[in-house]
Design a protein around this motif. Structure first.
Motif, short mmCIF file in Angstrom:
data_model
loop_
_atom_site.label_atom_id
_atom_site.label_comp_id
_atom_site.label_asym_id
_atom_site.label_seq_id
_atom_site.Cartn_x
_atom_site.Cartn_y
_atom_site.Cartn_z
N THR A 2 0.85 -1.19 0.00
CA THR A 2 0.00 0.00 0.00
C THR A 2 0.88 1.24 0.00
OG1 THR A 2 -1.86 1.11 1.09
CG2 THR A 2 -0.15 0.21 2.51
N LEU A 3 0.28 2.35 -0.36
CA LEU A 3 1.00 3.61 -0.41
C LEU A 3 0.29 4.57 0.54
CD1 LEU A 3 3.39 4.78 -2.12
CD2 LEU A 3 1.66 5.92 -3.50
N VAL A 4 1.01 5.06 1.52
CA VAL A 4 0.43 5.97 2.52
C VAL A 4 0.84 7.40 2.18
CG1 VAL A 4 0.38 6.61 4.95
CG2 VAL A 4 0.45 4.19 4.29
N ILE A 5 -0.15 8.26 2.07
CA ILE A 5 0.10 9.67 1.78
C ILE A 5 -0.50 10.49 2.92
CG2 ILE A 5 -0.25 11.57 0.17
CD1 ILE A 5 -0.65 9.57 -2.03
N GLY A 6 0.28 11.31 3.55
CA GLY A 6 -0.23 12.15 4.63
C GLY A 6 -1.25 13.16 4.13
N TYR B 11 -7.02 9.22 -15.62
CA TYR B 11 -7.89 8.11 -15.21
C TYR B 11 -7.54 6.83 -15.98
CZ TYR B 11 -11.09 11.16 -12.58
OH TYR B 11 -11.65 12.03 -11.67
N TRP B 12 -7.32 6.95 -17.30
CA TRP B 12 -6.97 5.77 -18.09
C TRP B 12 -5.62 5.19 -17.64
CZ3 TRP B 12 -9.85 2.54 -20.30
CH2 TRP B 12 -11.00 2.91 -21.01
N LEU B 13 -4.67 6.06 -17.37
CA LEU B 13 -3.35 5.58 -16.92
C LEU B 13 -3.46 4.91 -15.56
CD1 LEU B 13 -1.09 8.56 -18.04
CD2 LEU B 13 -1.32 6.33 -19.13
N ALA B 14 -4.36 5.40 -14.71
CA ALA B 14 -4.57 4.78 -13.41
C ALA B 14 -5.23 3.41 -13.56
CB ALA B 14 -5.43 5.68 -12.53
N VAL C 191 1.00 10.02 -7.56
CA VAL C 191 -0.08 10.54 -8.41
C VAL C 191 -1.10 9.44 -8.66
CG1 VAL C 191 -0.64 11.59 -10.63
CG2 VAL C 191 1.50 12.19 -9.47
N MET C 192 -0.62 8.21 -8.89
CA MET C 192 -1.51 7.07 -9.12
C MET C 192 -2.50 6.92 -7.96
SD MET C 192 -1.86 4.35 -11.32
CE MET C 192 -0.24 3.87 -11.97
N LYS C 193 -2.00 7.03 -6.74
CA LYS C 193 -2.84 6.88 -5.55
C LYS C 193 -3.93 7.95 -5.53
CE LYS C 193 -3.95 5.83 -1.23
NZ LYS C 193 -4.76 4.64 -0.91
N ILE C 194 -3.56 9.19 -5.78
CA ILE C 194 -4.54 10.29 -5.75
C ILE C 194 -5.58 10.13 -6.84
CG2 ILE C 194 -4.82 12.78 -6.07
CD1 ILE C 194 -3.64 12.01 -3.37
N VAL C 195 -5.15 9.77 -8.05
CA VAL C 195 -6.07 9.64 -9.18
C VAL C 195 -7.05 8.49 -8.94
CG1 VAL C 195 -6.25 9.16 -11.66
CG2 VAL C 195 -4.45 10.67 -10.81
N ILE C 196 -6.57 7.36 -8.44
CA ILE C 196 -7.46 6.24 -8.15
C ILE C 196 -8.50 6.62 -7.09
CG2 ILE C 196 -7.57 3.93 -7.12
CD1 ILE C 196 -4.97 3.27 -8.55
#
Length: 493
Positions: free
Chosen positions: A312-316, A339-342, A396-401
């Motif tokens: 998992t990726l944790v972002i504060g 979105y497509w890249l995610a 960025v992947m985490k935020i977009v998803i």
């Protein structure tokens, strides 16, 4: 014995090495002057070679681990003032404090060359949120402040308008603006011509409407002897980079060596298993690494490998807010591409990306959009024998998803409330099952979306999705898009 002391040149060099080992800047690390029970202004005077109170002088040395303060003090001619020290006028109230600063020696040298040798009038430092743009500028001013008559820091997050910015800047020179941007800009440039100033404009991306600033920024790039430093998450369109008066530095993550030093300052030894993988996962983003380390220390007792095993990726919250704000400023086409890249979660070629768009887009427009996203440091480029591919860096992947799932849930809710399928945006234009696979269980986005929907609808979820199917009856294929595909996949799952 004198009640005041000043540092010798050799002593300052010793202190400089000591503070570098701690990752502290000369004057912007709050902990330093707090540990010494003094102020930032006094710390600046220490670095300028001015006399300061004996007790504070000793405390400043001890704060960076130097107990032999006598080796730092200037023992020669104690009653004389230091000669020919140029003390610049500082308007630094809006400059933030930073906790630590590591590496960036190459970038600092490049900036120094642009400012001193090349006499650049306008420099932009761009990069994704949390990458350390502001910290780099603070470290730069530590090294260069004696070369300027004025050092002025302004943050766009606290400036409501261009008129307000001009009023604030001209007040330094005992002038005020009569509600006229052109006149105010001319007056500012006049003062930048008369004096060697370092003007820092931090966080240009905070400005909602840049159109008012375009001409202002262009005028700041010529006809003066000062240097304007602008930080932003992307290169302003108004600025045309050239090699004479305007330069741009794109800031990437810390290299492994410097990132390890940062992590060591957070309680790691530097020998932990998985440390290199952690740095790579967060792409050397200093803020991201600082935010995730307390979690690893407290929950996983400093065991990096165990944390990484959670996959998992944790972002504060702080970094999440910064990245989400940047995402929200994108155009619809830019968001659709992300979105497509995610959904793909792996590098995809430009041609393959085009084939999945519901409505075809002119290739030139697509290429311009890709370039714009790359300029904002949101894309990663991969070169292989198949050609150039694009993907998202993990943060960025985490935020977009997260945005995709949140919006998809909201779309279903709005459609159920209104019985109107026009509320479908993402679920119409994007097929959430990664193209080329039917392994639903392994698809993270669908799994997360299903979990969210079950939290809202519980056991009524199948019935809800079937009700939406009825709304699709007699609709055109273009109006339906990927809606039916997504609903079917969710039902089958």
């Amino acid at each position: 014995m004198s009640n005041s002391l000043k540092a010798s040149m050799a002593g300052l060099a010793i202190v400089d090495k000591a503070r570098q080992r701690l990752g502290w800047t000369k004057t912007s690390t709050a902990r330093w002057w707090q540990d010494a029970h003094t102020s930032r202004a006094t710390l600046r005077r220490f670095w300028q070679g001015d006399r300061i109170q004996r007790e504070i002088f000793i405390a400043i040395c001890q704060a960076v681990g130097i107990s032999n303060w006598e080796a730092i003090a200037d023992a020669v001619n104690l009653n004389s003032d230091i000669a020919d020290i140029t003390t610049p006028y500082l308007d630094w109230q809006q400059a933030p404090d930073i906790e630590s600063f590591y590496g960036r020696n190459q970038q600092l040298q490049q900036l120094e060359q642009w400012i001193t040798s090349d006499r650049c009038k306008l420099i932009t430092i761009v990069g994704i949120g949390g990458i350390g743009k502001t910290a780099l500028v603070l470290a730069l001013t530590d090294r260069m402040q004696s070369q300027f008559d004025f050092l002025i820091w302004r943050s766009f997050s606290t400036v409501p308008s261009l008129i307000s910015l001009l009023d604030s800047l001209l007040s330094i020179f005992d002038q005020t603006v009569v509600q006229d941007i052109s006149q105010g800009t001319a007056q500012l440039i006049y003062h930048l011509q008369k004096r060697r100033c370092l003007l820092i404009l931090d966080g240009l991306d905070a400005v909602e409407n840049l159109n008012n600033y375009n001409q202002f920024i262009q005028q700041l790039s010529r006809n003066h002897q000062s240097c304007i430093l602008i930080t932003s998450r992307e290169q302003p369109k108004a600025i045309e980079i050239n090699s004479t008066t305007i330069c741009c530095l794109t800031l990437k993550g810390l290299p492994k060596t410097d990132a390890v030093e940062l992590l060591k300052s957070r309680g790691f030894t530097g020998q932990e298993l998985g440390l290199s993988t952690l740095i790579k996962l967060y792409r050397g983003n200093p803020l991201a690494l600082k935010l995730v380390t307390p979690l690893i220390q407290s929950v996983f007792v400093g065991n990096v490998a165990t944390f990484l095993a959670q996959n998992t990726l944790v972002i504060g919250d702080r970094l999440r807010t910064i990245l989400k704000q940047q995402f929200m400023q994108l155009s619809d086409l830019e968001k659709n591409i992300l979105y497509w890249l995610a959904i793909w979660q792996e590098p995809i070629t430009f041609c393959r990306l085009q084939t999945h768009l519901l409505v075809s887009v002119d290739p030139a427009t697509m290429l311009e959009t890709i370039v714009a996203l790359e300029r904002r440091s949101l894309l990663e480029k991969w070169i292989s024998f198949e050609g150039t591919s694009f993907t998202l860096q993990p943060l960025v992947m985490k935020i977009v998803i997260d945005e995709l799932i949140e919006n998809a849930v909201q779309e279903i809710y709005q459609v159920m409330q209104s019985s109107n399928i026009t509320h479908f945006k993402i679920l119409r234009t994007h097929w959430l099952l990664r193209p080329g696979t039917d392994d639903i269980a392994s698809d993270r986005i669908l799994h997360q979306l299903q979990q969210k929907l079950w939290q809202v609808y519980n056991a009524t979820l199948p019935q809800t999705l079937n009700q939406i199917f009825l709304l699709l009856k007699d609709q055109s294929p273009l109006a339906i898009g990927y809606i039916a595909c997504n609903l079917t996949t969710l039902l089958n799952a």
